[in-house]
Design an enzyme around this catalytic site. Structure first.
Site, PDB file in Angstrom:
ATOM      1  N   GLU A  14      -7.262   4.303   7.701  1.00  0.00           N
ATOM      2  CA  GLU A  14      -7.015   5.728   7.460  1.00  0.00           C
ATOM      3  C   GLU A  14      -8.227   6.368   6.798  1.00  0.00           C
ATOM      4  O   GLU A  14      -8.516   7.545   7.007  1.00  0.00           O
ATOM      5  CB  GLU A  14      -5.738   5.899   6.613  1.00  0.00           C
ATOM      6  CG  GLU A  14      -4.497   5.641   7.462  1.00  0.00           C
ATOM      7  CD  GLU A  14      -3.266   5.211   6.687  1.00  0.00           C
ATOM      8  OE1 GLU A  14      -3.258   5.328   5.449  1.00  0.00           O
ATOM      9  OE2 GLU A  14      -2.310   4.734   7.330  1.00  0.00           O
ATOM     10  N   HIS A  29      -9.787   0.880   4.479  1.00  0.00           N
ATOM     11  CA  HIS A  29      -8.547   1.054   5.250  1.00  0.00           C
ATOM     12  C   HIS A  29      -8.848   1.956   6.451  1.00  0.00           C
ATOM     13  O   HIS A  29      -9.640   2.893   6.343  1.00  0.00           O
ATOM     14  CB  HIS A  29      -7.466   1.685   4.362  1.00  0.00           C
ATOM     15  CG  HIS A  29      -6.116   1.626   4.978  1.00  0.00           C
ATOM     16  ND1 HIS A  29      -5.710   2.503   5.956  1.00  0.00           N
ATOM     17  CD2 HIS A  29      -5.084   0.762   4.794  1.00  0.00           C
ATOM     18  CE1 HIS A  29      -4.479   2.185   6.336  1.00  0.00           C
ATOM     19  NE2 HIS A  29      -4.076   1.132   5.649  1.00  0.00           N
ATOM     20  N   SER A  46       2.977  -2.359  10.570  1.00  0.00           N
ATOM     21  CA  SER A  46       4.395  -2.390  10.962  1.00  0.00           C
ATOM     22  C   SER A  46       5.094  -3.695  10.596  1.00  0.00           C
ATOM     23  O   SER A  46       5.915  -4.203  11.361  1.00  0.00           O
ATOM     24  CB  SER A  46       4.539  -2.083  12.462  1.00  0.00           C
ATOM     25  OG  SER A  46       4.094  -0.773  12.733  1.00  0.00           O
ATOM     26  N   LYS A  90       0.110   4.228  -0.368  1.00  0.00           N
ATOM     27  CA  LYS A  90      -0.599   5.373   0.244  1.00  0.00           C
ATOM     28  C   LYS A  90      -0.395   6.627  -0.607  1.00  0.00           C
ATOM     29  O   LYS A  90      -0.220   6.516  -1.821  1.00  0.00           O
ATOM     30  CB  LYS A  90      -0.162   5.553   1.697  1.00  0.00           C
ATOM     31  CG  LYS A  90      -0.321   4.255   2.508  1.00  0.00           C
ATOM     32  CD  LYS A  90      -0.219   4.429   3.989  1.00  0.00           C
ATOM     33  CE  LYS A  90      -0.420   3.098   4.685  1.00  0.00           C
ATOM     34  NZ  LYS A  90      -0.376   3.168   6.131  1.00  0.00           N
ATOM     35  N   ASN A 133       0.869  -1.169   0.000  1.00  0.00           N
ATOM     36  CA  ASN A 133       0.000   0.000   0.000  1.00  0.00           C
ATOM     37  C   ASN A 133       0.912   1.226   0.000  1.00  0.00           C
ATOM     38  O   ASN A 133       1.482   1.584   1.022  1.00  0.00           O
ATOM     39  CB  ASN A 133      -0.892  -0.027   1.256  1.00  0.00           C
ATOM     40  CG  ASN A 133      -1.822   1.176   1.309  1.00  0.00           C
ATOM     41  OD1 ASN A 133      -1.850   1.986   0.389  1.00  0.00           O
ATOM     42  ND2 ASN A 133      -2.577   1.293   2.398  1.00  0.00           N
ATOM     43  N   GLY A 177       1.783   1.928  11.070  1.00  0.00           N
ATOM     44  CA  GLY A 177       2.744   3.044  11.052  1.00  0.00           C
ATOM     45  C   GLY A 177       3.354   3.349  12.402  1.00  0.00           C
ATOM     46  O   GLY A 177       4.015   4.380  12.568  1.00  0.00           O
ATOM     47  N   GLU A 187      -5.827  -5.497  10.265  1.00  0.00           N
ATOM     48  CA  GLU A 187      -4.892  -4.398  10.516  1.00  0.00           C
ATOM     49  C   GLU A 187      -5.287  -3.658  11.789  1.00  0.00           C
ATOM     50  O   GLU A 187      -6.079  -2.701  11.735  1.00  0.00           O
ATOM     51  CB  GLU A 187      -4.920  -3.406   9.350  1.00  0.00           C
ATOM     52  CG  GLU A 187      -4.668  -4.042   8.006  1.00  0.00           C
ATOM     53  CD  GLU A 187      -3.985  -3.095   7.036  1.00  0.00           C
ATOM     54  OE1 GLU A 187      -3.142  -3.574   6.296  1.00  0.00           O
ATOM     55  OE2 GLU A 187      -4.283  -1.887   7.047  1.00  0.00           O
TER      56      GLU A 187
HETATM   57  P1  13P Z   1       2.606   0.182   7.868  1.00  0.00           P
HETATM   58  O1  13P Z   1       3.180  -1.051   7.245  1.00  0.00           O
HETATM   59  O2  13P Z   1       3.357   1.425   7.495  1.00  0.00           O
HETATM   60  O3  13P Z   1       2.395   0.037   9.328  1.00  0.00           O
HETATM   61  O4  13P Z   1       1.159   0.406   7.219  1.00  0.00           O
HETATM   62  C1  13P Z   1       0.287  -0.670   7.189  1.00  0.00           C
HETATM   63  C2  13P Z   1      -0.853  -0.315   6.342  1.00  0.00           C
HETATM   64  O5  13P Z   1      -1.518   0.669   6.547  1.00  0.00           O
HETATM   65  C3  13P Z   1      -1.133  -1.211   5.219  1.00  0.00           C
HETATM   66  O6  13P Z   1      -2.329  -0.875   4.609  1.00  0.00           O
END
Ligand code: 13P
Length: 248
Positions: free
Chosen positions: A95, A93, A211, A9, A7, A171, A165
Site C-alpha cells: 500500500e 508494504h 486474505s 492499517k 497490521n 484485502g 504478500e
Molecule cells: P488482508 O489480511 O486484509 O488481506 O491484508 C493483508 C495485509 O496487507 C497485511 O499487511
C-alpha cells in the site's frame, strides 16, 4: 514458534485501540507457540506501550521515515518509534509502494534507519496481478529483496522478517494457495542464499500475508518454509482474531 503480526492499517482511534488491546490481552494465550506483534497506528502507540507492557505481546508500527531527523514535516523517525516502545516496524508494504510511490531505494534507507535505531523490520514483498500473469513473480521478488537489503551485513538479517504478500491477495478475499505461497517463499529464501548464505536463507523468518482468515490460517502457517502470517482485515475484530490465533 510461529510469528503472527497484525497490521491494523489506518484504523482505530486511541480509545478504540485501548478497548481492542484490553480484549486481546485477556484472550491471548501466552503458552501457545505464537509470538504476537500488533502494528498499531502512530497515535495508538502510547496506549499500546502502556497496556502491552509485560503481556508478552509486542508493539509494532506500520512505517517510518528514511531520514534520521530534521525538516520533514509530518514524518516519524526510527528514533521516535524506538522511544515510543516499538519493537518492530513494517517497511515496504505494497500500500505504501503503490499508493505513496515508495521505491526500493527508499525502502533500503528505511530498513537501515530502523536497524540503526534498534528496531526489527518486517519487509513486505510481492508481485502484482499483472506480474503474476506474465510470470514475473520471481523477478519481482528478487529485485525487491536485493534492492531493499543492499548493504546489509548478514548478522543484521536476524532482525529482519520478510513477508510475502502478493498484491492481488491483499484485502481481496482471494488468498494465494499453499502451492503459490511455497513457490514464493522458496524464491525468497533462494535470493537470500545467493546474496548472503545458505545459513541465512534457512534462518530468516518468512511470513505470508494476504486474505488470511480462520479457514486458511492453519494450512498457510504450516506451509513449507513459512514461519507465520501478517494479517490485515482479520486482525481488526478482537474476538475473531484471538480465535484465529488459536488455530495456528
Ligand atoms: P488482508 O489480511 O486484509 O488481506 O491484508 C493483508 C495485509 O496487507 C497485511 O499487511
Amino acid at each position: 514458534m510461529k510469528k503472527i503480526i497484525a497490521n491494523i492499517k489506518m484504523n482505530q482511534t486511541p480509545i478504540q485501540s485501548r478497548d481492542y488491546l484490553i480484549n486481546m490481552i485477556s484472550r491471548f494465550d501466552n503458552s501457545k507457540n505464537v509470538e504476537l506483534t500488533l502494528c498499531l497506528p502512530y497515535t495508538s502507540l502510547s496506549i499500546g506501550r502502556l497496556l502491552l507492557d509485560d503481556t508478552g505481546i509486542k508493539l509494532g508500527a506500520q512505517n517510518l521515515s528514511e531520514e534520521e531527523c530534521g525538516s520533514y514535516t509530518g514524518e516519524i523517525s526510527g528514533g521516535m518509534l524506538k522511544c515510543a516502545g516499538v519493537d518492530t516496524v513494517i517497511v515496504g508494504h505494497s500500500e505504501r509502494r503503490v499508493k505513496f510511490k515508495e521505491n526500493n531505494k527508499q525502502i533500503n534507507k528505511k530498513i537501515k534507519v530502523a536497524l540503526k535505531n534498534g528496531l526489527g523490520v518486517i519487509l513486505c514483498v510481492g508481485e502484482s496481478l499483472a506480474e503474476k500473469n506474465t510470470l514475473k513473480t520471481l523477478e519481482t521478488l528478487k529485485t525487491q529483496i536485493e534492492e531493499a537489503l543492499k548493504g546489509l551485513y548478514e548478522n543484521e538479517l536476524e532482525r529482519v522478517t520478510i513477508s510475502y504478500e502478493p498484491i492481488w491477495a491483499i484485502g481481496s478475499g482471494k488468498n494465494a494457495t499453499v502451492r503459490e505461497i511455497e513457490y514464493g517463499v522458496k524464491a525468497i529464501r533462494k535470493v537470500i542464499e545467493d546474496d548472503f548464505s545458505l545459513k541465512a536463507a534457512k534462518e530468516i523468518c518468512v511470513l505470508y500475508g494476504g486474505s488470511v482468515n480462520n479457514k486458511n490460517i492453519h494450512a498457510i502457517t504450516h506451509a513449507k518454509g513459512v514461519n507465520g502470517a501478517l494479517i490485515g482485515g482479520a486482525s481488526l475484530e478482537e474476538g475473531g482474531f484471538s480465535n484465529l490465533i488459536s488455530l495456528v
